[in-house]
Design a protein around this motif. Structure first.
Motif, PDB file in Angstrom:
ATOM      1  N   ILE A 197       2.729  10.223   6.574  1.00  0.00           N
ATOM      2  CA  ILE A 197       2.360  11.434   7.290  1.00  0.00           C
ATOM      3  C   ILE A 197       0.915  11.819   6.987  1.00  0.00           C
ATOM      4  CG2 ILE A 197       3.139  13.072   5.553  1.00  0.00           C
ATOM      5  CD1 ILE A 197       4.226  14.795   7.867  1.00  0.00           C
ATOM      6  N   CYS A 198       0.424  11.435   5.820  1.00  0.00           N
ATOM      7  CA  CYS A 198      -0.964  11.717   5.441  1.00  0.00           C
ATOM      8  C   CYS A 198      -1.943  11.056   6.411  1.00  0.00           C
ATOM      9  CB  CYS A 198      -1.242  11.261   4.021  1.00  0.00           C
ATOM     10  SG  CYS A 198      -0.284  12.153   2.792  1.00  0.00           S
ATOM     11  N   ASP A 199      -1.602   9.864   6.912  1.00  0.00           N
ATOM     12  CA  ASP A 199      -2.462   9.201   7.892  1.00  0.00           C
ATOM     13  C   ASP A 199      -2.532  10.004   9.186  1.00  0.00           C
ATOM     14  OD1 ASP A 199      -2.819   7.171   6.041  1.00  0.00           O
ATOM     15  OD2 ASP A 199      -1.262   5.905   6.935  1.00  0.00           O
ATOM     16  N   ASP A 200      -1.392  10.536   9.634  1.00  0.00           N
ATOM     17  CA  ASP A 200      -1.366  11.368  10.836  1.00  0.00           C
ATOM     18  C   ASP A 200      -2.194  12.624  10.648  1.00  0.00           C
ATOM     19  OD1 ASP A 200       0.276   9.638  12.189  1.00  0.00           O
ATOM     20  OD2 ASP A 200       2.077  10.893  12.053  1.00  0.00           O
ATOM     21  N   LEU A 201      -2.032  13.280   9.490  1.00  0.00           N
ATOM     22  CA  LEU A 201      -2.763  14.515   9.219  1.00  0.00           C
ATOM     23  C   LEU A 201      -4.265  14.259   9.137  1.00  0.00           C
ATOM     24  CD1 LEU A 201      -0.325  16.122   6.645  1.00  0.00           C
ATOM     25  CD2 LEU A 201      -0.568  16.666   9.074  1.00  0.00           C
TER      26      LEU A 201
END
Length: 65
Positions: free
Chosen positions: A55-59
């Motif tokens: 999810i860090c990549d999306d954020l």
């Protein structure tokens, strides 16, 4: 992976809504490691032998979770 490190089947099916890329990247029978927020069913991290999601990549890219 040793059998002792594989989780038992969950007592019920857990359903997640995921994007198409993630859906197509996980095959039936794939061993999957997943971290999620139980109440909201948001996937935080997911990995298989050939695919990884965080999810860090999306954020970092400005996408909503």
């Amino acid at each position: 992976m040793p059998a002792s490190q594989i989780d038992e089947q969950p007592p019920r099916t857990i359903v997640f809504q995921v994007g198409e890329v993630m859906f197509r990247s996980v095959g039936i029978g794939d061993a999957v490691r997943i971290a999620y927020v139980p109440q909201s069913k948001i996937i935080v991290q997911l990995s298989t032998a050939s695919y990884e999601y965080s999810i860090c990549d999306d954020l970092a890219q400005g996408q909503s979770a």
